[in-house]
Design an enzyme around this catalytic site. Sequence first.
Site, PDB file in Angstrom:
ATOM      1  N   ARG A 151       3.015  19.855   7.120  1.00 12.19           N
ATOM      2  CA  ARG A 151       4.028  18.919   7.634  1.00 12.19           C
ATOM      3  C   ARG A 151       5.078  19.574   8.531  1.00 12.19           C
ATOM      4  O   ARG A 151       5.402  19.043   9.589  1.00 12.19           O
ATOM      5  CB  ARG A 151       4.706  18.167   6.484  1.00 12.19           C
ATOM      6  CG  ARG A 151       3.774  17.199   5.744  1.00 12.19           C
ATOM      7  CD  ARG A 151       4.538  16.282   4.806  1.00 12.19           C
ATOM      8  NE  ARG A 151       5.255  15.261   5.527  1.00 12.19           N
ATOM      9  CZ  ARG A 151       6.556  15.295   5.760  1.00 12.19           C
ATOM     10  NH1 ARG A 151       7.298  16.275   5.306  1.00 12.19           N
ATOM     11  NH2 ARG A 151       7.116  14.329   6.443  1.00 12.19           N
TER      12      ARG A 151
ATOM     13  N   GLU B 178       0.834  -1.208   0.000  1.00 12.16           N
ATOM     14  CA  GLU B 178       0.000   0.000   0.000  1.00 12.16           C
ATOM     15  C   GLU B 178       0.868   1.257   0.000  1.00 12.16           C
ATOM     16  O   GLU B 178       0.744   2.106   0.877  1.00 12.16           O
ATOM     17  CB  GLU B 178      -0.867   0.029   1.266  1.00 12.16           C
ATOM     18  CG  GLU B 178      -1.741  -1.183   1.471  1.00 12.16           C
ATOM     19  CD  GLU B 178      -2.347  -1.215   2.887  1.00 12.16           C
ATOM     20  OE1 GLU B 178      -2.126  -0.268   3.661  1.00 12.16           O
ATOM     21  OE2 GLU B 178      -3.025  -2.192   3.201  1.00 12.16           O
ATOM     22  N   PRO B 179       1.784   1.368  -0.949  1.00 13.05           N
ATOM     23  CA  PRO B 179       2.663   2.537  -0.907  1.00 13.05           C
ATOM     24  C   PRO B 179       1.886   3.816  -1.155  1.00 13.05           C
ATOM     25  O   PRO B 179       0.981   3.856  -1.981  1.00 13.05           O
ATOM     26  CB  PRO B 179       3.663   2.283  -2.033  1.00 13.05           C
ATOM     27  CG  PRO B 179       2.961   1.351  -2.958  1.00 13.05           C
ATOM     28  CD  PRO B 179       1.992   0.553  -2.143  1.00 13.05           C
ATOM     29  N   GLY B 180       2.193   4.828  -0.425  1.00 12.87           N
ATOM     30  CA  GLY B 180       1.528   6.126  -0.605  1.00 12.87           C
ATOM     31  C   GLY B 180       2.559   7.157  -0.976  1.00 12.87           C
ATOM     32  O   GLY B 180       2.764   7.509  -2.126  1.00 12.87           O
ATOM     33  N   ARG B 181       3.291   7.594   0.063  1.00 16.15           N
ATOM     34  CA  ARG B 181       4.270   8.667  -0.114  1.00 16.15           C
ATOM     35  C   ARG B 181       5.309   8.361  -1.196  1.00 16.15           C
ATOM     36  O   ARG B 181       5.683   9.241  -1.973  1.00 16.15           O
ATOM     37  CB  ARG B 181       4.985   8.866   1.218  1.00 16.15           C
ATOM     38  CG  ARG B 181       5.931  10.028   1.247  1.00 16.15           C
ATOM     39  CD  ARG B 181       6.872   9.900   2.439  1.00 16.15           C
ATOM     40  NE  ARG B 181       6.226   9.454   3.634  1.00 16.15           N
ATOM     41  CZ  ARG B 181       5.842  10.240   4.643  1.00 16.15           C
ATOM     42  NH1 ARG B 181       6.062  11.527   4.582  1.00 16.15           N
ATOM     43  NH2 ARG B 181       5.269   9.732   5.703  1.00 16.15           N
TER      44      ARG B 181
ATOM     45  N   CYS C 179      -1.501  34.036  11.553  1.00 20.31           N
ATOM     46  CA  CYS C 179      -1.183  34.509  12.898  1.00 20.31           C
ATOM     47  C   CYS C 179      -1.033  33.326  13.865  1.00 20.31           C
ATOM     48  O   CYS C 179      -1.880  33.079  14.725  1.00 20.31           O
ATOM     49  CB  CYS C 179      -2.288  35.448  13.368  1.00 20.31           C
ATOM     50  SG  CYS C 179      -1.916  36.204  14.927  1.00 20.31           S
ATOM     51  N   GLU C 180       0.005  32.551  13.657  1.00 17.98           N
ATOM     52  CA  GLU C 180       0.338  31.399  14.507  1.00 17.98           C
ATOM     53  C   GLU C 180       1.852  31.311  14.505  1.00 17.98           C
ATOM     54  O   GLU C 180       2.461  31.308  13.417  1.00 17.98           O
ATOM     55  CB  GLU C 180      -0.180  30.085  13.899  1.00 17.98           C
ATOM     56  CG  GLU C 180      -1.657  29.890  13.875  1.00 17.98           C
ATOM     57  CD  GLU C 180      -2.231  29.450  15.202  1.00 17.98           C
ATOM     58  OE1 GLU C 180      -1.463  29.227  16.147  1.00 17.98           O
ATOM     59  OE2 GLU C 180      -3.465  29.357  15.291  1.00 17.98           O
TER      60      GLU C 180
ATOM     61  N   TYR D 260       0.967  13.900   1.615  1.00 20.80           N
ATOM     62  CA  TYR D 260       0.652  14.553   2.885  1.00 20.80           C
ATOM     63  C   TYR D 260       0.810  16.074   2.732  1.00 20.80           C
ATOM     64  O   TYR D 260       1.217  16.771   3.663  1.00 20.80           O
ATOM     65  CB  TYR D 260       1.514  13.998   4.025  1.00 20.80           C
ATOM     66  CG  TYR D 260       1.422  12.476   4.097  1.00 20.80           C
ATOM     67  CD1 TYR D 260       0.288  11.875   4.628  1.00 20.80           C
ATOM     68  CD2 TYR D 260       2.423  11.661   3.581  1.00 20.80           C
ATOM     69  CE1 TYR D 260       0.171  10.500   4.666  1.00 20.80           C
ATOM     70  CE2 TYR D 260       2.307  10.273   3.610  1.00 20.80           C
ATOM     71  CZ  TYR D 260       1.177   9.705   4.155  1.00 20.80           C
ATOM     72  OH  TYR D 260       1.054   8.340   4.182  1.00 20.80           O
TER      73      TYR D 260
HETATM   74  C1  LIG Z   1      -2.230   1.004   6.812  1.00 22.38           C
HETATM   75  C2  LIG Z   1      -1.449   1.982   5.996  1.00 22.38           C
HETATM   76  N1  LIG Z   1      -1.008   1.611   4.770  1.00 22.38           N
HETATM   77  C3  LIG Z   1      -0.324   2.478   3.986  1.00 22.38           C
HETATM   78  C4  LIG Z   1      -0.054   3.778   4.410  1.00 22.38           C
HETATM   79  C5  LIG Z   1       0.715   4.670   3.489  1.00 22.38           C
HETATM   80  O1  LIG Z   1       1.948   4.980   4.052  1.00 22.38           O
HETATM   81  P1  LIG Z   1       3.070   5.723   3.220  1.00 22.38           P
HETATM   82  O2  LIG Z   1       2.455   6.949   2.621  1.00 22.38           O
HETATM   83  O3  LIG Z   1       4.098   6.043   4.261  1.00 22.38           O
HETATM   84  O4  LIG Z   1       3.551   4.765   2.174  1.00 22.38           O
HETATM   85  C6  LIG Z   1      -0.507   4.203   5.673  1.00 22.38           C
HETATM   86  C7  LIG Z   1      -0.230   5.573   6.138  1.00 22.38           C
HETATM   87  O5  LIG Z   1      -0.255   5.906   7.290  1.00 22.38           O
HETATM   88  C8  LIG Z   1      -1.228   3.287   6.485  1.00 22.38           C
HETATM   89  O6  LIG Z   1      -1.667   3.632   7.712  1.00 22.38           O
END
Ligand SMILES: Cc1ncc(COP(=O)(O)O)c(C=O)c1O
Length: 318
Positions: free
Chosen positions: A216, A177-180, A246-247, A275
């Site tokens: 971030r 489940e790659p995201g970043r 204003c923070e 993110y």
């Molecule tokens: C269960 C799960 N899978 C995948 C991700 C994606 O993570 P990343 O963006 O670090 O690859 C997350 C992000 O928190 C997550 O909680």
Amino acid sequence: MLRKLAVATIAVGLAGGALGLGTAAQAQAVKAGVLTCNVASGFGFIFGSSRAVNCTFAPGGGPPQHYAGAINKFGVDIGEVEAIYDRARSLGNLVASGVSCHIGSQLLDTGPVMEAVDKVLALIERLRAAGHVIRYVDLGGGLGVAYKSADAAPEIRAFIGKLKNKVQGRELAVMVEPGRSIAGAAGVLLTRVLYRKRTPKKEFLIVDAAMNDLIRPALYQGHHEIVPLRKNGRPAILADVVGPVCESGDFLARDREVADAAPGDLFAVSTAGAYGFVLASNYNSRSRPPEILVSGDQWRTIRARETFEDLIRGEQGF
Ligand SMILES: Cc1ncc(COP(=O)(O)O)c(C=O)c1O
């Protein structure tokens, strides 16, 4: 539509992270025929028919920034997993068909992921020995990106190769489940210098992007390289790059060497593709910027800049 579909898929895939996925979303997922749903704690799911579930768990034991089931809101402690699978079997309409884990985020070293794979595979052996038919292993996301120029992101091909060696011959479909690592380096946030401010102790570059556009740095001291769109040959300065909100937490960088810029100059805040916009908000009644897709030497707007009307659209009853 694409975003909606992606959100539906991610919400289900990330049940470990989402924790409190509402029952409407669960029902929608079941209707959409998702392959499996991840269980992040006992069973909060409503199922209309027999469904496959994965148990998301935290293998623990990693460095402190990684998730650990017993002390963290995410996932299920590894010691509880087998009892949950037995319970799933006893319920009759659930099929525990996979194991899912996500050990943390922004990992530049894949060593801890590989250690987790070993723990997951051992767990799968135990579950199989107890009669569960485990067909899937989901290793979550977490691969890091190079936020600092000195960072080196993990090499994906090598990572997949190591993974294949570990799971080969085990009759397991592998999910990740790659995201970043997909989106992070693909985005930059463009911002313009509004003015410079000097105190007896510090210099500030006030720019038109703020914590609401990229949270971030304020949220978890995230580092983003800030590069000028045009080099001017002058020596760099040491400054805080801050937004106009204003923070005192409204900053993009602190005590950073940046280009000696003048009002009107443009900077790119790098590696803002993950993110970034998804965490953007309308805080301080600021409208969110447009999103521009650049492909080769072509570009087009894929999300319009928000207007004042957009900000007040939902307000009523005054
Ligand atoms: C269960 C799960 N899978 C995948 C991700 C994606 O993570 P990343 O963006 O670090 O690859 C997350 C992000 O928190 C997550 O909680």
